[in-house]
Scaffold this active site. Structure first.
Site, PDB file in Angstrom:
ATOM      1  N   CYS A 114       0.809  -1.221   0.000  1.00  0.00           N
ATOM      2  CA  CYS A 114       0.000   0.000   0.000  1.00  0.00           C
ATOM      3  C   CYS A 114       0.844   1.274   0.000  1.00  0.00           C
ATOM      4  O   CYS A 114       0.330   2.355  -0.315  1.00  0.00           O
ATOM      5  CB  CYS A 114      -0.948   0.000   1.198  1.00  0.00           C
ATOM      6  SG  CYS A 114      -2.115  -1.376   1.207  1.00  0.00           S
ATOM      7  N   HIS A 246      -3.420   7.375   2.335  1.00  0.00           N
ATOM      8  CA  HIS A 246      -3.787   6.049   1.845  1.00  0.00           C
ATOM      9  C   HIS A 246      -5.169   5.714   2.375  1.00  0.00           C
ATOM     10  O   HIS A 246      -5.475   5.917   3.553  1.00  0.00           O
ATOM     11  CB  HIS A 246      -2.757   5.026   2.330  1.00  0.00           C
ATOM     12  CG  HIS A 246      -3.183   3.602   2.123  1.00  0.00           C
ATOM     13  ND1 HIS A 246      -3.688   3.150   0.923  1.00  0.00           N
ATOM     14  CD2 HIS A 246      -3.192   2.528   2.960  1.00  0.00           C
ATOM     15  CE1 HIS A 246      -3.978   1.865   1.035  1.00  0.00           C
ATOM     16  NE2 HIS A 246      -3.692   1.471   2.258  1.00  0.00           N
ATOM     17  N   ASN A 276     -10.116  -0.134  -0.155  1.00  0.00           N
ATOM     18  CA  ASN A 276      -8.662  -0.047  -0.138  1.00  0.00           C
ATOM     19  C   ASN A 276      -8.124  -0.570  -1.466  1.00  0.00           C
ATOM     20  O   ASN A 276      -8.161  -1.770  -1.733  1.00  0.00           O
ATOM     21  CB  ASN A 276      -8.118  -0.874   1.033  1.00  0.00           C
ATOM     22  CG  ASN A 276      -6.600  -0.799   1.154  1.00  0.00           C
ATOM     23  OD1 ASN A 276      -5.910  -0.305   0.273  1.00  0.00           O
ATOM     24  ND2 ASN A 276      -6.070  -1.299   2.262  1.00  0.00           N
TER      25      ASN A 276
END
EC number: 2.3.1.180
Length: 319
Positions: A114, A246, A276
């Site tokens: 990520c 994020h 996500n």
């Protein structure tokens, strides 16, 4: 000489799956209320049968190039952040080169889960600062639906597919990437990982996550990276106009906004609609803010992420 962000682009597969639809499709013992309360997610985009990491990345890249008024022939380096490449090799970046018709320059992949986009941005920025490149295309693209264990309700509801991209160009002046700050700690590798897959250990290639353990590290590590970036540039939290975090969990995003003292309208949130998307989440959120006019000339924008590795980092950019 700095790396100015001159264009943004994003692409999400057209198939949208709500929480209730997801629970029904995969026979999950969960609900829309349960998912929203714990993550803030209400829907996600899922790739279709013909979609790959490279096709999603190429579409986001085309939109970023159009936004910047730049052709593929002008790009010196293409850096693609992904944890879901088309194959073990060649790099998915070279497949994107081919899809864009880019015959000049070079491309390579970055694997930092990520945090991948922040890592890729840092590498492209370093190449521009060193004079190795004058124009860079930085992409984050993921097809997590291909590595999710759809029987694991704790993790499968959290992820989505998509791609985002930015174009960097060497410019003199005040605007551009001020600094990037990268970290990793392999002692925590097992709390968020993919079992084998295309790697040397074999296995099923499915994502495994100890959610509480990841959450425990998230806010403290992100806050540390943010302060490091601000200190390195002699800036304070009050100087930040916009936070583009994020998009993993609304609780983490809200906690970071509070730490920076930013009102909610100065924190970009897309996790409710995108879920996500790992390395794609920051460029997708940045593209949305760019298109909505939330980023103005002279604004200081802060990017931050944490992911498997553990990896984490932050970047400061003046627009």
């Amino acid at each position: 000489m700095r790396s100015a962000i001159i264009g943004c682009g994003g692409y999400l597969p057209p198939t949208i799956v709500t929480n209730d639809e997801l629970a029904e499709r995969f026979n999950l013992d969960t609900s829309d209320e349960w998912i929203r309360e714990r993550s803030g997610i209400r829907q996600r985009h899922l790739a279709g049968p013909g979609d790959t990491c490279s096709t999603l990345a190429a579409e986001a890249a085309r939109r970023a190039l159009e936004s910047a008024g730049v052709t593929a022939d002008e790009v010196d380096v293409l850096v693609l952040a992904t944890a879901t490449p088309d194959s073990a090799f060649p790099a998915t970046a070279v497949r994107v080169q081919a899809l864009l018709g880019m015959t000049h320059g070079f491309g390579f992949d970055v694997s930092a889960a990520c945090t991948g986009f922040v890592y890729a941005l840092s590498l492209a920025d370093a190449m521009i600062r060193s004079g190795q490149a004058r124009c860079a295309l930085v992409i984050g693209a993921e097809v997590y639906s291909r590595i999710i264990d759809w029987s694991d309700r704790a993790s499968c509801v959290l992820f989505g597919d998509g791609a985002g991209a930015v174009v960097l160009r060497a410019e003199e002046g005040e605007r551009g990437i001020l600094s990037t700050h990268l970290h990793s700690d392999g002692r925590h590798a097992d709390i968020l990982h993919v079992e084998g897959g295309a790697g040397s250990t074999g296995g099923t290639g499915l994502l495994r996550m100890a959610g509480r353990e990841v959450f425990k590290h998230a806010v403290t590590k992100l806050a540390s990276a943010v302060d490091e970036a601000l200190d390195a540039n002699g800036l304070s939290r009050d100087d930040v106009q916009l936070l583009v975090p994020h998009q993993a969990n609304i609780r983490i995003i809200d906690a970071m906004g509070r730490k920076l003292g930013l009102p909610k309208d100065r924190v970009v949130v897309t996790v409710d609609r995108h879920a996500n998307t790992s390395a794609a989440s920051i460029p997708l959120a940045l593209d949305e803010a760019w298109r909505e006019g939330r980023i103005r000339e002279g604004d200081l924008v802060l990017l931050e992420a944490i992911g498997g590795g553990l990896t984490w980092g932050a970047a400061l950019a003046r627009f």
